[in-house]
Design a protein around this motif. Sequence first.
Motif, PDB file in Angstrom:
ATOM      1  N   ALA A1581      -0.462   2.206  -4.911  1.00  0.00           N
ATOM      2  CA  ALA A1581      -1.416   3.747  -4.407  1.00  0.00           C
ATOM      3  C   ALA A1581      -0.504   4.536  -4.882  1.00  0.00           C
ATOM      4  CB  ALA A1581      -1.220   3.333  -2.981  1.00  0.00           C
ATOM      5  N   GLU A1582       0.782   4.649  -4.968  1.00  0.00           N
ATOM      6  CA  GLU A1582       1.724   5.835  -5.570  1.00  0.00           C
ATOM      7  C   GLU A1582       1.558   6.126  -6.806  1.00  0.00           C
ATOM      8  OE1 GLU A1582       2.660   3.703  -2.907  1.00  0.00           O
ATOM      9  OE2 GLU A1582       2.387   5.266  -1.330  1.00  0.00           O
ATOM     10  N   ALA A1583       1.437   5.031  -7.487  1.00  0.00           N
ATOM     11  CA  ALA A1583       1.531   4.963  -9.021  1.00  0.00           C
ATOM     12  C   ALA A1583       0.047   5.620  -9.417  1.00  0.00           C
ATOM     13  CB  ALA A1583       1.409   3.660  -9.686  1.00  0.00           C
ATOM     14  N   ALA A1584      -0.987   5.140  -8.680  1.00  0.00           N
ATOM     15  CA  ALA A1584      -2.299   5.750  -9.022  1.00  0.00           C
ATOM     16  C   ALA A1584      -2.313   7.371  -8.726  1.00  0.00           C
ATOM     17  CB  ALA A1584      -3.202   4.965  -8.006  1.00  0.00           C
ATOM     18  N   HIS A1585      -1.721   7.506  -7.759  1.00  0.00           N
ATOM     19  CA  HIS A1585      -1.586   9.047  -7.325  1.00  0.00           C
ATOM     20  C   HIS A1585      -0.939   9.743  -8.452  1.00  0.00           C
ATOM     21  CE1 HIS A1585      -3.967   9.666  -3.632  1.00  0.00           C
ATOM     22  NE2 HIS A1585      -3.901   8.500  -3.426  1.00  0.00           N
ATOM     23  N   ALA A1658      -7.647   4.124 -12.151  1.00  0.00           N
ATOM     24  CA  ALA A1658      -8.558   3.179 -11.284  1.00  0.00           C
ATOM     25  C   ALA A1658      -7.811   1.811 -11.284  1.00  0.00           C
ATOM     26  CB  ALA A1658      -9.807   3.300 -12.153  1.00  0.00           C
ATOM     27  N   SER A1659      -7.058   1.423 -12.271  1.00  0.00           N
ATOM     28  CA  SER A1659      -6.791   0.086 -12.354  1.00  0.00           C
ATOM     29  C   SER A1659      -5.790  -0.180 -11.304  1.00  0.00           C
ATOM     30  CB  SER A1659      -6.133  -0.153 -13.771  1.00  0.00           C
ATOM     31  OG  SER A1659      -5.289  -1.185 -13.453  1.00  0.00           O
ATOM     32  N   VAL A1673     -12.598   7.999  -8.691  1.00  0.00           N
ATOM     33  CA  VAL A1673     -12.108   8.346  -9.998  1.00  0.00           C
ATOM     34  C   VAL A1673     -13.353   8.287 -11.245  1.00  0.00           C
ATOM     35  CG1 VAL A1673     -10.469   7.491 -11.720  1.00  0.00           C
ATOM     36  CG2 VAL A1673      -9.781   7.430  -9.366  1.00  0.00           C
ATOM     37  N   TYR A1674     -13.939   7.099 -10.969  1.00  0.00           N
ATOM     38  CA  TYR A1674     -15.233   7.136 -11.850  1.00  0.00           C
ATOM     39  C   TYR A1674     -16.121   8.159 -11.744  1.00  0.00           C
ATOM     40  CZ  TYR A1674     -13.423   2.653 -12.999  1.00  0.00           C
ATOM     41  OH  TYR A1674     -12.664   1.404 -13.725  1.00  0.00           O
TER      42      TYR A1674
END
Length: 2006
Positions: A1581-1585, A1658-1659, A1673-1674
């Motif tokens: 989750a943090e990586a996504a942010h 998104a991944s 995101v999309y």
Amino acid sequence: MAAAGERRAFAHKINRTVAAEVRKQVSREYGSPQLSKKRAGTLQQVPLTEVVEPVDFEEYVSSHAPTTEPGPLRQLMEFPADDLELLLQERECITLEPALPEEEYQNFSMSHTAHTPERLRERQRGLVKQTFELDTVAVDRHDDQDDSKRRSVSMDDTPRGSWASSIFDLKNSSPDSLLPMVLERTMAEDMDRCNAEARQQGRHPDLLGLFPAPDEDEAVERSTIPEVPREHSGQRIMVKCLSLKFEIEIEPIFGILALYDAKEKKKISENFHFDLNSEQMKGLLRPHTPHMAISTLARSAIFSITFPSPDIFLVIKLEKVLQQGDIGECCEPYMVMKESDSTKNKEKLEKLRSTAEQSCVRLGRYRMPFAWTAIHLLNIVSSVGGLDRADSDSDSERKGTWNERKKKTFERMSVGEEMCNFTNFRPATLTVTNFFKQEGDRLSDEDLYKFLADMRRPSSLLRRLRPVTAQLKIDISPAPESPHYCLSPELLHVKPYPDLRVRPTKEVLEFPTRYVYTPHTTYRNLLYVYPQCLNFSSRQGSVRNIAVKVQFMAGEDPSQAMPVIFGKSSCAEFFKEAYTPVVYHNKSPEFYEEVKMKIPANLTDNHHLLFTFYHISCQPKQNTPLETPVGYTWIPLMQHGRLRTGSFSLPVSVEKPPPSYSVLTPDVSLPGMKWVDNHKGVFNVEVTAASSVHTQDPHLDKFFTLVYVLEEYSFPFRLKDVIITEANVEAELKASMAHLRGALLDTCVRFLHQLLSKLILLIVHPPVIAGQIVNLGRAAFEAMALLVNQIHKNLEGNQDQHGRNNLLSSYIHYCFHLPTSEPLPDDLPIQYATLSRATGRPSSLNLSRSKSISNSNPDLATTPASPDEEVQRIIGNKLLHEELALQWVVSTSAVREAALQQAWWFFQLIVKSMAHHLFLTSRLDVPRRQRFPDRFVDDIAALVCAVSADIASRYHKDVELVERLNCSLAFFLNDLLTLMDRGFVFNLIRSYYKQVHTHTCLQTTPNPSALTALRMDFTRIICSHEHYVTLNLPCSSVPPASSHTVTLPSVSPQSSAFSCQAPDQSVASMFELSVPFRQQHFLSGLLLTELALILEPDSDGAFFLHKKAISAVHALLCSHDADSRYADSHVLSHVAQLYLPLIPIVMETLPQLHDFTDTSLSRARHASAHIVDDGDADAGSTISQSVAMAIAGSPLLHSKANPFAGRSCGSLSAESSRTLLVCFLWVLKNADAVLLERWVSDLSVVQINRLLDLLHLCISCFEYKGRKALERINSLTFKKSQDMKARLEEAILGTIGARQEMVRRSRERSPYGSQENVRWRKNVTHWRQTTDRVDKSKAEMEQESIVDGNLATETSLIVLDTLEIIVKTVVVSEVRESVLGGVLRVLLHSMGGNQSAFFLQHCFTTQRALVFKFPEMLFEEDTELCADLCLRLLRHCSSSVGSVRSHASASLYLLMRQNFEIGNNFARVKMQVTMSLSSLVGTSQSFNEEHLRRSLKTILTYAEEDVELRDSPFPEQVQDLVFNLHMILTDTVKMKEHQQDPEMLLDLMYRIAKGYQNSPDLRLTWLQNMAGKHSERGNHAEAAHCLVHSAALVAEYLNMLEDTRYLPIGCVSFQSISSNVLEESAVSDDVLSPEEEGICAGKYFTESGLVGLLEQAASSFNMAGMYEAINEVYKILIPIHEANRDFKKLAVVHGKLQEAFNKVYNQVCVRERTMFGTYFRVGFYGCRFGDLDEQEFVYKEPSITKLAEISHRLEEFYSERFGDDVVEIIKDSNPVDRTKLDPNKAYLQITYVEPYFDTYELKERITYFDKNYNLRTFMYCTPFTLDGRAHGDLHEQYKRKTILTTSHAFPYIKTRINVNHKEEIILVPIEVAIEDMQKKTQELAFATHQDPADAKMLQMVLQGCVGTTVNQGPLEVAQVFLSDIPDDPKLFRHHNKLRLCFKDFTKRCEDALRKNKALIGPDQKEYHRELERNYTKLKEALCPLINRKIPQLYRTLPPSASHAQR
């Protein structure tokens, strides 16, 4: 550069298309594929698939006399004069005294040193260890860890701008040493010359000496030298008899040892007799044995076991002197009496002793059976297991009765033969305590086998018997290799035997259970006689105590008894008679006696065995003799010239036999003789022989006898019923030869040498009978073919890899010689005559030595008078080779087939005969064309043609045969190259090729690749010739390919890219497989042509063909490297000339090669870059290794830097590709540099770029892996290889499997057992040699890494040399721009890998020269190259190796200087260096700031020392840049301190990223670094942010650059994903404009960059399970794809959205909840924490983390940092009073917190996701009482609710966020009660309405509410708070609320009971009734309390009544 890239790709495309077209055209012309080459040819063309006509070798050699001086180069041109010589080698005699002489051994070998792994290791000794940072860093890192734990944790919060406050003062640090000459300006030519000279220093001479040796199967083929014939020996064990003690000592006892196989029911060794009696006991027998031979005093024996089995027993039998009484009586005293109670039995003992003494005196020569026992050998071997022989416990004594030992046996009953290894077990000393008494009627071997079988049963009958107690100590151990003081079975002294007086050890002859196929090599003539039983029951008279006397008689007179019977123990060596032990009072005794005799070699009809039967009178009576003869019988030993052996049942004569009895058998009824029992057979005896004289086979006997008759010419001769005369001898001899096939194979093999020698004799010397020469050649040839075939078929396990039987090849090698016409004298010394190829002998020896040897040839009995006589005598009538060739050519049907089956045998025989003949007739000096007559040459040609035709036509029918035939033919031609006209042999090779090729081209040919494989094997063997190089005429120049050539229309423009004049044709034809090349260098032309054809992309060559062809070249190059003849570099360059076409071949193959640049192998990019293992990019390591570098503007791993990125996967395996590349580099290393330059100058741009791509691949392929990786690979490859082997096997056996199948079968008896895939023992991976044994020692691992390091260094240096050649040639051309970028790219790629310091120094000098010569390449054209170079240089500036740092700093400084000089500022370099450092710092764990600081100081020093630019602004700019870099570095130091503290580390990275708010590129770099760190830790989750923040940042600046409708308008567009994103808003435009040079230059600041970041985000959200966020995101991504009409991507996006929404639906409906995280408040107290003191954070931990887990983690982490006694956890969650804390300690307060929402928020946060996303407020509760306790009674229990607000919402770009607001709410006791009751009511409601219903859950909740034990709970609450109306009006409302709560509570209880009633079964009715009763009671008690209303509440209250203390 993009344009250049496109242009290059386009060029690639052209190249491929044209090549394909050309191939089609050529295949139309020739019907076969062609190599594409670039020059057009004229006139005749010879396609590659056809073999050119070779040069006439002999003609060429005689007309081109060598011009060079004598020396290594001269040797390269001609065969040495003493290429062949005859060696007479002393034949090994293993005993001191020779056995009878036999024939000599000879050896003709074509051997030359092979390139084996052992020799390779030998050559690798003493390598210099290269310094690799990868290895030094691994060591340093370990040391640093301890250091970092002790450092302070304070976080220096000084603003980034304040340089002065940084920890280190750069000016005071010390620089690395400056390189001399760096600041001086020199001419480019001088610089190149110096660099080239320096590069040649300290190089490793032989590249392939560093590469794994070729696979055994593909190695250079040498005819394997068979073992010298020697006597067979199995696994040997030594048995030492130490002592034998009985309870009473009264008489001598004698021991016999022998081995028995209980399963086979066979005695498997002869007897060993031992005597352990005391001197006193021996003295009793002295009158009978006055002399004791030392050989009979042996107490230790060596037994041989050929077929180990779990059923082998060591049987020990004891005998004593004969005395009156049966065995039982004689054993009785031993069972009942003890020496210890001698007082009691004194008289008895004395009596027994005197009786024994009398018996010894009177009956001393007779024995009687006494006792026996057996030792199960498997127990000894397995209980001491395969322990090391050197084990300290080797002498451990193992006592124990037989029964105890037996128990172990039963545990191991199932054990297989593999357990029985008698060669390696720990020696054991056994004490055998129990013996079984012998039973007179059960003495036979049959009975013994029953006993042995019984011993292995759990309920053994033997256990019930009363034992004879004794103590026999014996020692059993594996026999040493060559023991001292050993006697052979014939009592000869075996070497070494230093002192003849020492007590010997005896070798015991083995009687193997099955046939052992070994020819006799020593003289042995032993006879064993085994009397078995006698039946005298019908014999009249006193015949009870019967002894049998056995004698070997030379005649009938008693004096003719021969002393040939071996003595037993403590007696004479030989006797004239032997007696069997006597069984008391038994008329039909059984015997177990073995009588061993040494019989004379020449037996006559008078030799016989005589048996005399005696009655022994045990009691001394008057007038009664001691022995009375009671019968006689005999066995004549020779009958019809044959030795008689076997089982006999003999009649016994009562009287002495009459004269001349010995020539008859006792079966003949002689007149007047009296026989026992009417001439019936009453005596059974067995006779066996172990003889190298007597074949004991009728067929062999007949053949040898007939040959003897012919040789002696002794006609007539009686043979059984036939009289042999001159008339019938020929027919009889031919018939006997034909009948040889009926002989027993075992016997044929044992007499193989004699048999073959006689057959050869008959071919060479046809006998003259009655004046006529009788030609037996054909019959002998036929017999030989059939015999050899039979041996081969039946002994498949005894073959080498080419199917040559070892017995047969050792015969040719050692025993065969051309027969002489005279017999050999007897007194010759025994020798081997070995004819061998000189290996590295100086040619000065010439033939003088050889001639002297031939004169001493033992075949020549006298020195010949003249050479002619000598020749006449040696040659006799015919020459064997001519006769063999002739017979073979004219042979038909079965004989021809048999000869073909074993072609190798006849080929080798022909070759040895030819060589022998040349040598003995001194024809080696004769020109080769005159050595052999034409008819013989014609026969050979016909033979080769016929065999080639067989190979071509039968390869798919008789695969196994054809493979053998193919190899045999190749070896034959290889040998002929040594003996015959070489041009003739080349033409034979050509004819073979023609035959095979014709078949390959036929449409009907099944599986043509099998034929190709055969041809490849053939070529490999031919090319294995010792003088292969000389045969290729390496010094002849290849004429230009103008007259006729193989080449095709050009693939590149006609004129060369680099020169305007026509290209150099002669050089060109040296680099291609032109006709002149293939003619001059015939063999290497063949080999390279095969390789080229097999590697054709459209050829259907299976991968095993690739491996075959490549390995063949590799093996040859290895042999050149290992060959001392080619050590001189000048010579080697001539050798390399033979392989020049390999370079273009490999260039053609580039698209098929394995891609070693593929990073999915998770290769560490560099010592300082161990980032994420990006093993599975899709699986979501959201940041790949190259991200940071790419952001910094350097696309290291993108298509331009990696020419292989876009190509399809290669068709060659990694191993084949690696081997092919090492061969390619070998040619580049050893070829003449001038030639290479001339060749490169003719290449087109496309071809040069292809060459550069190839060099790029070479760098990746041979990159050093590091010691750690090698250790890891060891275990990996071992596992991987197992299944690879199976797949390989299938692939190959499917196409051409017979040889493999044959090899597999041939190795079934090999140490590898019967593994199916034995042929593939070696691994497939290219670390093959490391896997043979996985558990390598440390030293081996160390050596391996040294070799690997040297290989990596040498290959990289070869690439560097080649780059220099390319640069040198392109300088003058106009297309240099398109080539130089490629050169620099390869150079940068080589810098990026793990390289040695030695290589890097040269690499940097080349790089500096390149930048110096072509500065515009970096600073004007390609930004990527500049960025890449900066990153590489900076990385090496932080190297731990001083010399590397010095060079990198110099390069970086010169780069700045050059940039400055070109444009008077160096903005580009500045920007690139800053960004490079940021990405380096962020991605590297092992990055060392101390080293980089030194390098920065070095650059400063250069700037200060640079006199020329001192007055310009340059030094100041350098200083600014260096100081700025230093600031980044200082931040890094802190990061490094916190490497182990993930939260602190990310806080630091966060702060650094914040510091780069003004530099979008660098901020992006750091956000990416953070994403990488989060991914590593699984915080998706943090990586996504982080990625969302990155995308928002990019969107901001893209919006400033251009306002595009469909792109997001900045951060605002991302708010729906996270409220935190707004911090990415761009700072005001005037601070930073994206149009500035170098700003927003990275690849992410583009539309596609933005798309990439969003997709990655998104991944990551998907992996985090936050599917709702994916939609947001999309929403940003879809408009971009729509605007670009990218429907494919839209389809993918919508597909992913569908997946995401499905998952959301499942979570809502099916309640498949994803746990998003658990939150804790962590407070830090104490000055030890530095900046963290009194700070509070909310930590986000993985879901379901318990409080104990995080407490443990933090406590352990900080304890490790500050010390165990320093850190304390505050256990409660009350406010902390600082004054009460110890200032020297560090305190942590950790509390579990839950997300907190106001009521209005809850309306919006409906789903589980909503309640776990965008969280900023958290709450925890603390119970307390007013007097300070945590818990009290209900009426005094208060509760504090603490609400925390964080500075950012979770999830964020880090996992802990500061608390920036805190609020407390205090609940009074009644409010606490209300909350409790509301909670209970909610639980009840939930349990009642749960769907599906859960009865258990419901009952648990009900029990808690109404159960008898707990109803005090709710009831007590009601009684405390509701019984009275409160005095304080402020509490009225609470009172009323609690009352209503109880109402609701009772209602819910009722609902729950109703629900429960519906759910329960009949078994729970009583339980339910109990619940109802409890409920009724509760309701009744509550009723008055909850129905009381407070009247005041119904009036209006004053506003102050509501009490809430805040």
